[in-house]
Design an enzyme around this catalytic site. Sequence first.
Site, mmCIF file in Angstrom:
data_model
loop_
_atom_site.group_PDB
_atom_site.id
_atom_site.type_symbol
_atom_site.label_atom_id
_atom_site.label_comp_id
_atom_site.label_asym_id
_atom_site.label_seq_id
_atom_site.Cartn_x
_atom_site.Cartn_y
_atom_site.Cartn_z
ATOM 1 C CB THR A 186 -0.880 -0.010 1.265
ATOM 2 O OG1 THR A 186 -1.776 -1.118 1.191
ATOM 3 C CG2 THR A 186 -1.667 1.270 1.421
ATOM 4 N NE ARG A 214 -8.874 -7.436 2.922
ATOM 5 C CZ ARG A 214 -7.836 -6.605 2.942
ATOM 6 N NH1 ARG A 214 -7.494 -5.940 1.864
ATOM 7 N NH2 ARG A 214 -7.137 -6.443 4.062
ATOM 8 C CG ASP A 217 -6.064 -0.581 6.594
ATOM 9 O OD1 ASP A 217 -5.749 -1.494 5.802
ATOM 10 O OD2 ASP A 217 -5.260 0.275 6.988
ATOM 11 N N GLY A 238 -0.720 -2.388 6.087
ATOM 12 C CA GLY A 238 -0.551 -3.602 6.874
ATOM 13 C C GLY A 238 -1.746 -4.521 6.778
#
Length: 354
Positions: A186, A214, A217, A238
């Site tokens: 990311t 899915r 965050d 993460g």
Amino acid sequence: MSLAHPAAATESTDAPSWSLVIHGGAGVIERSRITPETDAAVRTALDAALDAGSAVLKSGGSALDAVQAAIVILEDDPNFNAGRGAVFTYEGSNELDAAVMDGKDRNAGAIARVHYTKNPILLARKVMEDSPHVMLSGEGADRFSVESGLEQVDQAYFGTAERRRQLEELKANKVSWFDVDLKYGTVGAVARDTSGNVAAGTSTGGLTGKRYGRIGDSPLIGAGTYADNRSCAISATGAGEYFIRVGVAHEICARIRLKAAARTEFLAQEAERGGSKPDAAMLAQLTAQALSAAEVQQIADAVIAEMGALGGSGGIIYLTPWGHQGYSFDTPGMYRAMANSDGGNRVAVYGDEE
């Protein structure tokens, strides 16, 4: 789980007039796993992103524009899991997520499961500025992107041979829930402009082999992205499920805001006892001096440790309106870089680098 790699935070007596911190992911990033060529390519890309964001801030541009400029560079680079270079879903497609947030008014925009937008961070900003919504997803977000005039590309643009290999390895090992290399690629950026405003942005392709639509965050305001001029700007990378459960980005900002407010109130009361009646300017100065760089770092480390204790891993970058900037991660490495108007530029990859 103790924090393995707290970062050295930075601050100056007079807060820098602008600051920028970027990341390109965290995870099992070790010298034994990264080729010299990849190491060099990643550092070059981080430098380029840092230069792009810094150029905006040097010219008096907004924190939001600087965040966008830095992230676009990283989205265009196949070494990162965002835009070109995004990982594959279990079914072999690419689904992109992104978010931006302006600390000045806490305006925010986010997109999830987008398929054809070349630079997802631009679409997140369009949602923020040109729609009444905070978050769009799937086919609706794709349509909004087209209607907004953003550049569209075929799915083939995003995928790379290395990302395809990672998916095939995951399937061969019959492991369908986790990124096979535990590298969370990311990308994200946080910035503080010369007006004292902070902003944050994050962009990702998610996890290799993700299924069932899915969403992690990164596009969730308060989990992987958050910005508030009263506290800080955060971008995370993460194990998204754990960042969501802890609300990592908002949790760090809330702890900083509440501690700074309590300290400011105490300092104001002390000033009144000394015969000074704090006005708005004095209160602003007291707030800027309320927390040290070490205290801000301790808050970030504590929240990452809390997330780690639940079983998650990853890291964040942060930047406060008062000039504190840094990062915190509990993984072997994190692609990261920072700069400010004091000339404090640095690029790092491994956990033992400052």
